[in-house]
Every structure is written in structure tokens, then in C-alpha cells.
Design an enzyme around this catalytic site. Structure first.
Site, mmCIF file in Angstrom:
data_model
loop_
_atom_site.group_PDB
_atom_site.id
_atom_site.type_symbol
_atom_site.label_atom_id
_atom_site.label_comp_id
_atom_site.label_asym_id
_atom_site.label_seq_id
_atom_site.Cartn_x
_atom_site.Cartn_y
_atom_site.Cartn_z
ATOM 1 N N LYS A 221 0.824 -1.215 0.000
ATOM 2 C CA LYS A 221 0.000 0.000 0.000
ATOM 3 C C LYS A 221 0.852 1.256 0.000
ATOM 4 O O LYS A 221 2.052 1.241 0.301
ATOM 5 C CB LYS A 221 -0.961 -0.027 1.190
ATOM 6 C CG LYS A 221 -2.084 -1.042 0.988
ATOM 7 C CD LYS A 221 -3.155 -0.956 2.050
ATOM 8 C CE LYS A 221 -4.310 -1.903 1.706
ATOM 9 N NZ LYS A 221 -5.372 -1.893 2.732
ATOM 10 N N ARG A 256 -3.428 -10.164 4.873
ATOM 11 C CA ARG A 256 -3.818 -10.260 3.463
ATOM 12 C C ARG A 256 -2.655 -9.753 2.618
ATOM 13 O O ARG A 256 -2.278 -8.581 2.724
ATOM 14 C CB ARG A 256 -5.087 -9.435 3.220
ATOM 15 C CG ARG A 256 -5.633 -9.482 1.790
ATOM 16 C CD ARG A 256 -6.926 -8.672 1.706
ATOM 17 N NE ARG A 256 -7.475 -8.706 0.360
ATOM 18 C CZ ARG A 256 -7.151 -7.851 -0.606
ATOM 19 N NH1 ARG A 256 -6.254 -6.894 -0.370
ATOM 20 N NH2 ARG A 256 -7.693 -7.956 -1.808
#
Length: 286
Positions: A221, A256
Site C-alpha cells: 500500500k 492479506r
């Protein structure tokens, strides 16, 4: 259900330590690997490689939820995820569908998904009904706003209190409505600044100390890009490992990730050093 035990209420899967959920984007525009697994054969090959590398669950997504992403029609999203789920349904891996549309969730559950991973946190009563009617577990994530606008101007009075309070109250609400079990996800990068994300990562013990297992998804991210000055998303796996190992040490039950093999290896070494932490149940009648 792979690894499941049948109970009077349905199937239940339990685990100790921090499990790995592998990301399978069957989209042309996901922020890190858009288009690489859009074809069925490529998607299946990647899913099986992640399974063989130790993924506990595969999360199949047919719509990008990156900041600024445009919505995809439900029928297009269904056409992307359903063939993959059907092909993997008989194989020894748990399956999740990453969607915020109730009609996509219903189609995915019928195709073999065990869990609904809803980035909107099951705000839509129709999504709650879809999970409850199927007896399917769900991941409740916190997102301020919606993908197209969530990063425009995120604001909180007390980010930990607001995010954790929302997740707990939402978990209680959806379980009271018939959803058998839930994971909680603080939603890193979904309507949060770098400072908000760091505050939530530091506050994980407050969330993991509750009755619900916690999922953390920091993989590749923008937070990592800004902290470590890595502009290319696909080059952020080392930072992803650092954040996810921190999450596991703070009691996260699942992470995840894109780089499954690297995470499985790192988490096994960490478990040997520190002992396992985090545990979670997943219930479904599938």
C-alpha cells in the site's frame, strides 16, 4: 470446507498463529498487479501457486478498490470472479470474495466462496442478508467514504476510538442479523492518512484483545511507499513484511498479502522465535 469440522451449526475452521490470505486480483486495473491474472488460466495458476506456498485462504476480487477507482457493473464483476471460484471450489484451500456488492457476494457464495470480504463493512443491509441467508462468514472492514473519494481529506477526532468502535458495533449488529462469524479489518489506506494508519497499527493490541479475530492488509500500500520512499507498488514487499510481522506480534489472526511465500516463511520463523499468537474461528455451512 477445507480443514473444517462439521458442528451442529455448520462447518467451523479454527487456526492458531497468524494465517495468510493470498490476494488474487482478476481485474485489469488493480494498483499493484492489475491485468496479470485477469485471464482464467493465469488466475488459477497464481491461486494454486499461492495455495502450494502455504496460503490459508485465497481472496478473489473482480473490482479494484484502490483510491480513485471507478465502480464496475455487478454483472462484469460476477463474470470475472465466478469462473475462478468454481474452478477452485473443489480444491484444498479456503476461498473469499472481495466485493461490496450483495449480488456479487451471492453469486460468489453459490460458486464456492466461504467468506465475504466487504471493504464497505457490510453497511448495505442487502449484504448482511446475503451473508446471513447463506450462513457465510464475513470480514467487516472500516472505510471512511468510498473508494473514489476516500483519500481526498480523511479526518478523525480519535482514529483508534472511532475505527475500533465502529468495527465492534458493526460486528455485533451483523451477527445479531444472522451472520455466523466475522473478521475485523481496520482498513489501512481506506480513508486514512499515513498518521492514521500508523496510529491504528500501534493500537492493534486494543483490537486483537477482543472477541473477534483481526485481519490486517497492508500489502504494497501507499503507506509503505511514503514511509520508505518506494514509488513502485510491486517493490514494496519488504515493507509489507515488516508491517505484517508487527501485526502478527500484536495478535492479528490473518494478514492479506501479495507475496504469499515470503510471508509464510517469515511468519513461521517469527512463530518459532516468539510462539504463535492470534487465533480465529471461521464458520460456514458450505
Amino acid at each position: 470446507m477445507p480443514g473444517g469440522v462439521r458442528t451442529p451449526e455448520g462447518w467451523e475452521v479454527t487456526w492458531t498463529g497468524c494465517a495468510v490470505m493470498g490476494i488474487l486480483n482478476v481485474t485489469p486495473d488493480s494498483f499493484s498487479d492489475g491485468g496479470r491474472h485477469a485471464g482464467l488460466e493465469a488466475a488459477l495458476a497464481h491461486a494454486r501457486a499461492m495455495r502450494d506456498a502455504g496460503a490459508f485462504m485465497i481472496d478473489v476480487g473482480g473490482e479494484s478498490t484502490r483510491p480513485g477507482a471507478d465502480p464496475v457493473p455487478a454483472d462484469v464483476e460476477i463474470d470475472r470472479v465466478r469462473p475462478v471460484l468454481r474452478a477452485l471450489a473443489g480444491e484444498s484451500v479456503l476461498l473469499s470474495v472481495d466485493t461490496l456488492k450483495p449480488e456479487v457476494a451471492r453469486a460468489a457464495l453459490e460458486a464456492g466462496a466461504h467468506l465475504v470480504n466487504d471493504v464497505s463493512g457490510l453497511r448495505d443491509p442487502a449484504m448482511v442478508a446475503a451473508c446471513a441467508e447463506a450462513g457465510a462468514a464475513a470480514c467487516v472492514m472500516h472505510m471512511q467514504g468510498e473508494p473514489r473519494t476516500m483519500q481526498h481529506a480523511p479526518h478523525y477526532g480519535d482514529v483508534m476510538a472511532e475505527v475500533h468502535g465502529y468495527l465492534r458495533s458493526q460486528a455485533q449488529r451483523v451477527q445479531a442479523a444472522g451472520v455466523p462469524s466475522v473478521l475485523l479489518d481496520p482498513g489501512l489506506g481506506f480513508g486514512k492518512t499515513v498518521e492514521h494508519n500508523l496510529a491504528l497499527l500501534r493500537a492493534l493490541p486494543d483490537l486483537t484483545d477482543g472477541q473477534w479475530p483481526v485481519l490486517v492488509g497492508a500489502s504494497r500500500k501507499g503507506l509503505i511507499g511514503r514511509l520508505a520512499d518506494v514509488p513502485v507498488a510491486s517493490e514494496r514487499d519488504p515493507g509489507s513484511l515488516a508491517l505484517h510481522l508487527h501485526a502478527a506480534r500484536q495478535g492479528a489472526a490473518m494478514v492479506r498479502v501479495h507475496a504469499v511465500a515470503a510471508h509464510v516463511q517469515a511468519l513461521r520463523v517469527q512463530a518459532a522465535l516468539n510462539g504463535t499468537n492470534g487465533a480465529g474461528p471461521l464458520q460456514s455451512p458450505a
